[in-house]
Design a protein around this motif. Sequence first.
Motif, mmCIF file in Angstrom:
data_model
loop_
_atom_site.group_PDB
_atom_site.id
_atom_site.type_symbol
_atom_site.label_atom_id
_atom_site.label_comp_id
_atom_site.label_asym_id
_atom_site.label_seq_id
_atom_site.Cartn_x
_atom_site.Cartn_y
_atom_site.Cartn_z
ATOM 1 N N GLY A 85 -2.943 -3.551 -5.834
ATOM 2 C CA GLY A 85 -2.541 -3.443 -7.222
ATOM 3 C C GLY A 85 -3.525 -2.788 -8.161
ATOM 4 N N LEU A 86 -4.644 -2.229 -7.648
ATOM 5 C CA LEU A 86 -5.638 -1.566 -8.492
ATOM 6 C C LEU A 86 -5.600 -0.058 -8.274
ATOM 7 C CD1 LEU A 86 -8.885 -3.732 -8.243
ATOM 8 C CD2 LEU A 86 -7.117 -3.782 -9.992
ATOM 9 N N LYS A 87 -5.672 0.679 -9.345
ATOM 10 C CA LYS A 87 -5.768 2.133 -9.255
ATOM 11 C C LYS A 87 -7.197 2.552 -9.581
ATOM 12 C CE LYS A 87 -4.009 6.441 -11.219
ATOM 13 N NZ LYS A 87 -3.285 7.060 -12.349
ATOM 14 N N SER A 132 5.425 6.279 -5.267
ATOM 15 C CA SER A 132 4.394 7.027 -5.988
ATOM 16 C C SER A 132 3.032 6.342 -5.983
ATOM 17 C CB SER A 132 4.834 7.272 -7.436
ATOM 18 O OG SER A 132 5.029 6.034 -8.105
ATOM 19 N N SER A 133 2.968 5.137 -5.438
ATOM 20 C CA SER A 133 1.688 4.413 -5.414
ATOM 21 C C SER A 133 1.689 3.370 -4.314
ATOM 22 C CB SER A 133 1.431 3.723 -6.757
ATOM 23 O OG SER A 133 0.312 2.859 -6.681
ATOM 24 N N ALA A 136 3.265 -5.034 -6.160
ATOM 25 C CA ALA A 136 4.346 -5.414 -7.073
ATOM 26 C C ALA A 136 5.462 -6.133 -6.329
ATOM 27 C CB ALA A 136 4.885 -4.171 -7.780
ATOM 28 N N THR A 137 5.751 -5.686 -5.120
ATOM 29 C CA THR A 137 6.799 -6.311 -4.305
ATOM 30 C C THR A 137 6.384 -7.701 -3.842
ATOM 31 O OG1 THR A 137 7.534 -4.120 -3.577
ATOM 32 C CG2 THR A 137 8.224 -6.011 -2.243
ATOM 33 N N ALA A 176 -1.381 -5.052 -12.362
ATOM 34 C CA ALA A 176 -1.267 -4.082 -13.454
ATOM 35 C C ALA A 176 -0.500 -2.831 -13.050
ATOM 36 C CB ALA A 176 -2.662 -3.687 -13.935
ATOM 37 N N ASN A 177 -0.491 -2.508 -11.756
ATOM 38 C CA ASN A 177 0.113 -1.261 -11.296
ATOM 39 C C ASN A 177 1.193 -1.524 -10.245
ATOM 40 O OD1 ASN A 177 -1.805 0.779 -12.604
ATOM 41 N ND2 ASN A 177 -3.232 -0.569 -11.532
#
Length: 390
Positions: free
Chosen positions: A94-96, A362-363, A369-370, A381-382
């Motif tokens: 979850g981190l970009k 795309s990420s 997130a899932t 956050a992403n």
Amino acid sequence: MKRFERVILLVLDSVGVGALPDANKYGDESANTLANVATYVKGLHLPNLQALGLGNIISIQGLQLSEEPQGHYGKMAEASVGKDTTTGHWEIAGLKTDIPFNTYPNGFPEEIIKPFCEAIGRNILGNKTASGTDIINELGEEHMRTGAPIVYTSADSVFQVAAHEQVIPLDELYRICKVARELLVGEYSVARVIARPFIGSANAFQRTPNRKDLSVLPPQPTILDHVVESNHEVIGIGKIYDIFGGQGVSTSYKTVSNYHGLEVLEQELMKDTKGLIFTNLVDFDMMFGHRNDPVGYAKALEEVDDFIPRILRNLNDTDLLIITADHGCDPTHAGTDHTREYVPIIVYHNNIAVGNDLGIRSSFSDIAATISEALQVKRPANGTSFYANI
């Protein structure tokens, strides 16, 4: 919507599925780890992964398109800058990463080495990019004669310190690495400082299992933190604890091979764990990708495929299995670096009739997130969840 109680996240380290649109910036335009390995060995035999939909993601010699795949399938682009292990895993969680970790292909500058030597009270040997086994064979005797630790790096953002256990005891080696970790921050930051102890004598040196990683901590909470905060467990198998600096990991198991990692996973599946079981299988990358060994890579893929039925039969109706990768490391590509690639995604649970095409994500953070939806925990956050499609 169905709720799951346990997510099994299996990372096939470096099993990429084709160059990303920006791969030219990294010199990786022709990279395709999985397809190129398959072509090199004139076809892979992966019937279990094929049944789950692996052959539906891209064309892979030896694999057929499944008309009724048992799992959902797709591929993911890396939104972060870079192509290293830490960046890939952090994005999965979850981190970009917008600013890549530092790498030192020409060795570490005097601004790092001088204060490091002063702090540890020793000179060093090496200070270059090298294979860990090669550099101890090259400098091991001189190290034993002088007591100077061997410092080296790789294509990854790492500062590695090798020392013979009878010359520099483990506690002292770990202290030396702690000194390096404290120095390698800010403009000189690296993702990991790694202690690489070895034993033996000239022409017969061998690394020991007493490796220790000192990782930079994730700058923001990850899905691991959110799972733990919700009173679930996060079980890390393989390199997971090291990659996240222990942050968000309840229980950790070190492994010595892909097969050992799969055995540990199998044992964990037999327990009544609630939460996330996060497993990394590093042999693909460490043993075969970086060593330009497509034959070994193919055998490792087939070994994992053979184990898949043992994983599936230990899943219960509230388990969600996600198989993916963190970057590429095409063993047929020029050089020994990681390669900037899409990664596969395969999703399985016991109630799938026919799998769906999840498309091109795309990420990598779509996984985090899932997971947040599957376990009903705080979202990272992403990422964009594909939960509604599974």
